[in-house]
Design an enzyme around this catalytic site. Structure first.
Site, PDB file in Angstrom:
ATOM      1  N   HIS A 155      -6.900  -9.059   5.991  1.00 27.79           N
ATOM      2  CA  HIS A 155      -6.243 -10.243   5.425  1.00 27.79           C
ATOM      3  C   HIS A 155      -5.142  -9.826   4.444  1.00 27.79           C
ATOM      4  O   HIS A 155      -4.003 -10.324   4.505  1.00 27.79           O
ATOM      5  CB  HIS A 155      -7.286 -11.115   4.719  1.00 27.79           C
ATOM      6  CG  HIS A 155      -6.723 -12.309   3.999  1.00 27.79           C
ATOM      7  ND1 HIS A 155      -6.728 -13.571   4.528  1.00 27.79           N
ATOM      8  CD2 HIS A 155      -6.129 -12.429   2.785  1.00 27.79           C
ATOM      9  CE1 HIS A 155      -6.169 -14.419   3.689  1.00 27.79           C
ATOM     10  NE2 HIS A 155      -5.798 -13.739   2.615  1.00 27.79           N
ATOM     11  N   GLU A 156      -5.463  -8.900   3.531  1.00 23.56           N
ATOM     12  CA  GLU A 156      -4.481  -8.469   2.534  1.00 23.56           C
ATOM     13  C   GLU A 156      -3.393  -7.591   3.159  1.00 23.56           C
ATOM     14  O   GLU A 156      -2.235  -7.641   2.733  1.00 23.56           O
ATOM     15  CB  GLU A 156      -5.191  -7.721   1.394  1.00 23.56           C
ATOM     16  CG  GLU A 156      -6.225  -8.546   0.645  1.00 23.56           C
ATOM     17  CD  GLU A 156      -5.672  -9.859   0.110  1.00 23.56           C
ATOM     18  OE1 GLU A 156      -4.484  -9.925  -0.234  1.00 23.56           O
ATOM     19  OE2 GLU A 156      -6.432 -10.841   0.063  1.00 23.56           O
ATOM     20  N   HIS A 159      -0.632  -9.701   4.376  1.00 23.76           N
ATOM     21  CA  HIS A 159       0.289 -10.053   3.285  1.00 23.76           C
ATOM     22  C   HIS A 159       1.255  -8.905   3.008  1.00 23.76           C
ATOM     23  O   HIS A 159       2.476  -9.088   2.931  1.00 23.76           O
ATOM     24  CB  HIS A 159      -0.496 -10.318   1.990  1.00 23.76           C
ATOM     25  CG  HIS A 159      -1.182 -11.633   1.915  1.00 23.76           C
ATOM     26  ND1 HIS A 159      -0.529 -12.829   2.116  1.00 23.76           N
ATOM     27  CD2 HIS A 159      -2.470 -11.960   1.614  1.00 23.76           C
ATOM     28  CE1 HIS A 159      -1.389 -13.829   1.950  1.00 23.76           C
ATOM     29  NE2 HIS A 159      -2.569 -13.327   1.665  1.00 23.76           N
ATOM     30  N   ASP A 166      -0.991 -17.296   2.871  1.00 20.58           N
ATOM     31  CA  ASP A 166      -2.291 -17.909   3.078  1.00 20.58           C
ATOM     32  C   ASP A 166      -2.163 -19.285   3.717  1.00 20.58           C
ATOM     33  O   ASP A 166      -1.178 -19.998   3.530  1.00 20.58           O
ATOM     34  CB  ASP A 166      -3.037 -18.026   1.749  1.00 20.58           C
ATOM     35  CG  ASP A 166      -3.497 -16.677   1.231  1.00 20.58           C
ATOM     36  OD1 ASP A 166      -3.967 -15.873   2.056  1.00 20.58           O
ATOM     37  OD2 ASP A 166      -3.380 -16.422   0.017  1.00 20.58           O
TER      38      ASP A 166
END
Length: 905
Positions: A155-156, A159, A166
């Site tokens: 998930h990170e 980014h 998000d």
């Protein structure tokens, strides 16, 4: 619409990520060169390294399948701090360092919580700066809250690497869909759950109720919470809730929820996360692999930071005699050796012209005697040609002669001359593993200097005629270890041209986070001025207290004994000479306490190079620990090779170039090109009149803290999320001053100085808001400028529709709102506009979708803003609405494994 579309394409092509020197490469589907660095303040714990390895290994497989067998993690370096014990399996790092790491492991400031997050402040599709994990997150099993650590890392990573955002929204957790249903802000809408309000749980029994509508917004009441079902069939999306077992993919064009009011839709114009990922550089030439699983587990290298090794490689060729360059170089080098380089470091020095000479082999910096031995060898005469390669090779020899490895060592290369043979040592530089920081002095310095910095992960600077450019550059080359006590902090750096027999006065605030190792330095060009310095308690220091250097390099310094007094220091300089002369004042210091982080300011441009016409963005981050500092003045000064300066006030308002409001990242577009060549950036951050405060809210761009789940008729609650109270007394910080260099960048293709037709449109409006007030719709937004975020736009286009506007064509076909009475304000101002939606039938529940564009005086049109929704809502008595498909009359509630009866009304 041609002008608008061309501008959008142009911005997409040119606003590329810039200044962070990540070492990550994607080769044959595998990521190499990932650096995970542990902060020196983290206690030694072998389990931390084991859990990092397990996290990345799990993440590699999850990433491989999430990207449809396109990428995985192959090689990862874990950077161990010097504070940990040495072990035989630890190797010496090359260019890897804490301040350039992709992932940092560090304790939060003010017990801020353990939410993993990514520092991300660029546009859609631009890389972030770093991922932050706390040791507690890596050592504690919080799988039920965030999901497994491997899933969180992916998930990170999305980014950090691909610049996506998000798909939830803590501030707006619900919205009304085009089907007139209240939906949780999520992607995809196939994620199911219930909406409930939790009340107090006295005596171990919790009472809850279904969410009711708010009488003003038509949405659920403020305390309404969406709880997902534990068992799902939906595979999307990793950017919403990777903690759900079924979630293994990113939202695609088919599954993307364009209506959700989340940051992904706002920043990426409604594009799905998968579309943005597929358009990234990583995926343009990467095809799916035939293997069904990653071909190998990640390989880990354990690297232990070593003591700092720095060698100055200084140009003393004939051209250095022009414009006092040799003097200025010596003044700045002396400042670096005495005030910036941390004690315990090994320092050497080489000088070069057409040949090179080692002046000092590596010497450990321990006290003033050592400084003096090195500074005594600073060159006093400039002559000869310029051979940068010979200087670099001598620097390597100075390091090796002292039984040190060039790997991970730093070289500060300063030169003002051209060298046609600099390319000949590029391979030697690569093999050395050294980090090379380059300082180009004057307009004729070799154009290839920046290549040396880029290939080794070093800083790059350009300094012009006055000494402050050099002192700013040297001051920026501080510790890269992450230790707050080692970093030199610049409070002031000011050049003052004083006429004969005149006096100038000034002030420098010293705040309570700094004060150790504080120096006041004054330089002059003709004659030493009369100096008076007064501390906040009235104690005075006079000219005789300032120590003048024996080398006669026209500088004098005062080291404040002990810890400098907190408050405002005042200085007065009197030019006793009959002629005008240039005086400079520089103030440096270090952290007051090893346990309280100082306020730090850093700055950079969005990219190293720009080809006209191409806007750049100036970024400055001001923080204490990991907390953003708000309410301050941040001024950027950009200087060209011929001394022309552009001053920009940077904003943290979430508009124009600034992505997120109140995140401590101050930003502004730069478009005032003044010819080709090198440009330098410095930033001055000041807190005045007690307006500064810390932002205690949790950062954005983080994995979602899941409050609980519904499983087999039970609501399983996670522990309440630790919240930091907005204690204003604690949040306020005193007045301070910070000055930092943002390095240099290079411009090409720019027209010569003068007036040129505008090629930049107004910036996109990114903070549009809308609401109904009786029969009128009220809009508010931050005004863009005539040129991006500068000046005033000429007019606005506002369009309204009852249908959701997915595409540019939808906006063009929507109904125009009469804006003849709307006169644009100066960029950065708040715009408010009210209108009655004529020609529409309006009744209870009527929804309108609204978007805005700005036009400048050259008839260039901004991108369409994000779409906002305004709903006419007439509250009904006892109005309530259904949950998302689950009706419950009595549910068993479990908190931390303790069963309780949960009643729903």
């Amino acid at each position: 619409m041609v002008l608008c579309l061309n501008v959008i394409l142009f911005l997409t092509l040119h606003l590329l990520p810039g200044m962070k020197s990540s070492m990550v490469n994607l080769i044959n589907n595998g990521y190499d060169g990932i650096v995970i660095a542990i902060n020196p303040s983290v206690p030694e714990d072998e389990k931390l390294i084991e859990n990092i390895k397990e996290m990345v290994t799990e993440a590699s497989t999850y990433l491989f399948h999430a990207t449809k067998r396109r990428v995985y993690f192959r090689n990862v370096s874990i950077l161990i701090p010097m504070t940990w014990k040495s072990k035989s399996e630890y190797f010496i790092p090359k260019q890897e360092s804490y301040d350039q790491a992709d992932v940092i492991v560090a304790n939060p400031y003010l017990k801020y919580g353990d939410d993993p997050y990514t520092l991300q402040y660029g546009r859609c599709g631009e890389k972030g700066k770093y991922i932050h994990f706390t040791p507690n997150f890596l050592l504690t099993n919080n799988f039920h809250i965030y999901g497994s650590r491997g899933r969180v890392f992916v998930h990170e990573w999305a980014h950090l690497r691909w610049g996506i955002f998000d798909e939830y929204n803590v501030d707006q957790p619900f919205y009304i869909s085009r089907k007139n249903t209240i939906e949780a802000t999520r992607c995809s809408t196939h994620i199911t759950g219930i909406n409930v309000v939790f009340k107090k749980c006295p005596g171990g029994s919790c009472i809850t109720s279904l969410c009711r509508r708010d009488s003003q917004t038509g949405l659920y009441e403020a305390k309404c919470t969406f709880l997902p079902k534990k068992s799902q069939t939906a595979k999307e999306s990793i950017m919403f809730m990777p903690s759900l077992h079924s979630v293994t993919e990113f939202c695609t064009e088919k599954t993307h929820n364009t209506e959700a009011p989340n940051l992904q839709n706002k920043m990426c114009n409604g594009k799905s996360t998968w579309d943005v990922i597929m358009n990234s550089v990583d995926f343009q030439n990467t095809s799916p692999m035939t293997e069904m699983n990653p071909p190998t587990h990640p390989t880990f290298s354990l690297l232990k930071s070593k003591q700092r090794v720095v060698c100055l490689v200084l140009d003393k060729s004939g051209s250095m005699s022009a414009e006092d360059r040799l003097f200025q170089m010596n003044q700045a080098a002396e400042l670096y050796l005495i005030q910036v380089i941390e004690k315990g470091s090994l320092v050497g020095m080489v000088t070069f012209d057409s040949v090179a000479e080692i002046q000092n082999h590596l010497t450990r910096i321990t006290d003033d005697n050592v400084y003096q031995k090195i500074t005594a060898k600073l060159p006093q005469v400039a002559n000869g040609g310029t051979s940068i390669c010979r200087g670099l090779k001598a620097g390597f020899q100075a390091i090796i002669h002292s039984d040190q490895s060039t790997s991970g060592s730093e070289i500060i290369l300063l030169t003002d001359g051209e060298d046609n043979e600099i390319n000949s040592c590029f391979e030697d530089v690569k093999r050395s593993g050294a980090i090379i920081h380059t300082i180009a002095l004057g307009p004729s310095a070799a154009k290839e200097l920046e290549t040396l910095s880029n290939m080794t992960g070093g800083y790059r600077f350009f300094a012009n005629k006055d000494i402050t450019g050099l002192t700013n550059a040297f001051s920026r080359i501080s510790s890269r270890s992450g230790s707050i006590t080692q970093q030199a902090i610049q409070l002031e750096s000011k050049a003052l041209k004083i006429t004969g027999r005149k006096r100038v006065n000034g002030t420098v605030p010293v705040d309570s986070t700094v004060g150790n190792d504080t120096f006041f330095v004054v330089t002059w060009t003709i004659q030493k001025p009369e100096i008076v310095l007064q501390d906040p308690k009235g104690k005075k220091y006079k000219t005789s207290d300032f120590k003048e250097d024996k080398l006669n390099i026209r500088s004098a310094r005062l080291q404040i004994p002990g810890i400098a007094e907190t408050g405002t220091w005042t200085y007065s300089l009197l030019n006793n000479h009959a002629s005008s002369q240039m005086l400079t004042v520089t103030v440096t210091t270090r952290a007051r306490s090893p346990t309280i982080p100082p306020v730090i300011a850093t700055a950079h441009m969005s990219q190293h190079t720009a080809h006209y016409p191409s806007p750049m963005i100036v970024y400055a981050q001001v923080s204490q620990g990991f907390l953003p500092v708000l309410g301050i003045s941040v001024i950027a000064i950009i200087e060209t090779e011929d001394g022309h300066q552009v001053t920009l006030e940077l904003w943290d308002n979430g508009a124009g170039a600034d992505t997120v409001k109140n995140d401590g990242i101050y930003s502004r577009y730069f478009t005032d090109y003044y010819g080709n060549g090198r440009y330098s950036l410095k930033v001055h951050a000041q807190a005045r009149n007690n307006t500064a405060r810390l932002n205690l809210r949790q950062p954005q761009n983080k994995v979602l803290y899941v409050p609980g789940y519904v499983e087999n008729g039970k609501i399983i609650l996670n522990p309440p999320r630790p919240e930091v109270k907005d204690d204003l007394a604690k949040a306020k910080i005193e007045d301070f001053s910070r000055l930092t260099s943002g390095g240099s960048f290079t411009v090409s293709g720019a027209p010569p100085p003068g007036n040129h037709p505008s090629v930049f449109p107004p910036s996109k409006i990114t903070d549009l808001e809308a609401k109904f007030k009786e029969d009128y719709i009220q809009l508010s937004w931050t005004a863009p400028g005539n040129v991006l975020d500068k000046g005033k736009a000429n007019s606005y286009i506002i369009r309204i529709s009852k249908s959701f506007m997915d595409r540019q064509e939808d906006f063009d076909n929507a109904t125009l709102v009469n804006t003849s009475n709307l006169i644009p304000k100066e960029a950065g101002s708040k715009e408010n506009f009210e209108f009655k939606p004529e020609h529409f039938r309006v009744e209870n529940g009527t929804k309108f979708y609204i978007s805005v564009q700005a036009i400048n005086e050259a008839n260039l049109i901004s991108e369409v803003s994000h779409i906002v929704q305004a709903i006419k809502f007439i509250p009904l008595p006892e109005d309530s609405v259904h949950d998302l498909g689950t009706k419950i009359s009595e549910i068993t509630l479990a908190i931390l494994g303790l069963p309780m009866i949960f009643s729903v009304f």
